[in-house]
Design a protein around this motif. Sequence first.
Motif, short mmCIF file in Angstrom:
data_model
loop_
_atom_site.label_atom_id
_atom_site.label_comp_id
_atom_site.label_asym_id
_atom_site.label_seq_id
_atom_site.Cartn_x
_atom_site.Cartn_y
_atom_site.Cartn_z
N ARG A 22 -5.00 10.60 -2.34
CA ARG A 22 -5.24 9.28 -2.94
C ARG A 22 -4.07 8.36 -2.68
O ARG A 22 -2.95 8.80 -2.44
CB ARG A 22 -5.48 9.42 -4.44
CG ARG A 22 -6.73 10.21 -4.76
CD ARG A 22 -6.94 10.35 -6.25
NE ARG A 22 -8.08 11.19 -6.53
CZ ARG A 22 -9.34 10.77 -6.60
NH1 ARG A 22 -9.60 9.50 -6.40
NH2 ARG A 22 -10.32 11.61 -6.86
N SER B 99 -2.85 3.81 -3.23
CA SER B 99 -3.08 2.53 -3.89
C SER B 99 -2.87 1.40 -2.89
O SER B 99 -2.11 1.53 -1.93
CB SER B 99 -2.16 2.37 -5.09
OG SER B 99 -0.81 2.43 -4.68
N SER C 78 -12.80 3.10 -1.89
CA SER C 78 -12.40 2.55 -3.19
C SER C 78 -13.65 2.45 -4.06
O SER C 78 -14.72 2.07 -3.57
CB SER C 78 -11.78 1.16 -3.03
OG SER C 78 -10.56 1.23 -2.35
N ASP D 147 -0.18 8.90 -1.96
CA ASP D 147 0.40 9.87 -2.88
C ASP D 147 0.60 11.24 -2.24
O ASP D 147 0.58 12.25 -2.93
CB ASP D 147 -0.49 10.03 -4.12
CG ASP D 147 -0.67 8.72 -4.88
OD1 ASP D 147 0.19 7.83 -4.77
OD2 ASP D 147 -1.68 8.59 -5.59
N SER E 179 0.86 -1.19 0.00
CA SER E 179 0.00 0.00 0.00
C SER E 179 0.89 1.24 0.00
O SER E 179 2.01 1.21 0.50
CB SER E 179 -0.93 0.01 1.21
OG SER E 179 -0.21 -0.24 2.40
N LYS F 239 -2.66 -3.04 -2.87
CA LYS F 239 -2.64 -4.32 -3.59
C LYS F 239 -3.04 -5.40 -2.59
O LYS F 239 -2.26 -5.75 -1.70
CB LYS F 239 -1.25 -4.59 -4.16
CG LYS F 239 -1.04 -5.99 -4.69
CD LYS F 239 -1.57 -6.17 -6.08
CE LYS F 239 -1.20 -7.49 -6.71
NZ LYS F 239 -1.85 -8.65 -6.13
N LEU G 117 -4.34 -4.34 -8.12
CA LEU G 117 -4.04 -3.06 -7.50
C LEU G 117 -5.28 -2.19 -7.58
O LEU G 117 -5.92 -2.09 -8.62
CB LEU G 117 -2.88 -2.38 -8.25
CG LEU G 117 -2.38 -1.08 -7.65
CD1 LEU G 117 -1.64 -1.35 -6.33
CD2 LEU G 117 -1.47 -0.37 -8.63
N THR G 118 -5.65 -1.58 -6.46
CA THR G 118 -6.82 -0.71 -6.43
C THR G 118 -6.41 0.67 -5.93
O THR G 118 -5.44 0.82 -5.20
CB THR G 118 -7.93 -1.27 -5.51
OG1 THR G 118 -7.40 -1.38 -4.18
CG2 THR G 118 -8.39 -2.63 -5.97
N ARG G 119 -7.17 1.66 -6.34
CA ARG G 119 -6.94 3.03 -5.90
C ARG G 119 -7.93 3.36 -4.80
O ARG G 119 -9.04 2.81 -4.78
CB ARG G 119 -7.12 4.00 -7.07
CG ARG G 119 -6.16 3.79 -8.22
CD ARG G 119 -4.75 4.23 -7.95
NE ARG G 119 -4.69 5.66 -7.69
CZ ARG G 119 -3.66 6.28 -7.13
NH1 ARG G 119 -2.60 5.61 -6.76
NH2 ARG G 119 -3.69 7.58 -6.93
#
Length: 141
Positions: free
Chosen positions: A49, A51, A77, A41, A38, A53, A59-61
């Motif tokens: 935001r 990400s 998400s 940003d 994880s 996994k 992988l998700t945002r």
Amino acid sequence: MAWSTQAMARTTASPEQVWRLWSDVGGWSLWDPEVESSALDGAFSKGVRGSLKPRGGPLTRFELVSVEPCRGFTNCSRLPLARIDFIHTLREDGGGTVIEHRVEMSGPLTFLFRRLIGAGLARGLPGAVTRLARLAEGGPG
């Protein structure tokens, strides 16, 4: 249609000790074995935001949609026609702290994503909250 699941743990750790672990997004895998990696940003604040996994998943945002230092945060998400909110709260309770993690899924395709990932989320939450409590106390996860 909506779906939710939750888990709680009591700890002798202070809210500040738990908050340090929560706000270290790159370290989420230390207390949640369902997280492979994880990242965030920017600073741990509303609107930022990141990400994540999940183990065995893509992988998700996500976005931090609320952040209240030492009290809680929510990350969201978005999936096709569905939304998953991960709600994390702390409250002091008689010399200790109660940690609660809640997952809420909503949207037209909730029924599908509940089948695909709901059971795994429900199964993983109790262990993650327990490990988080132990790590916040300074013990092994």
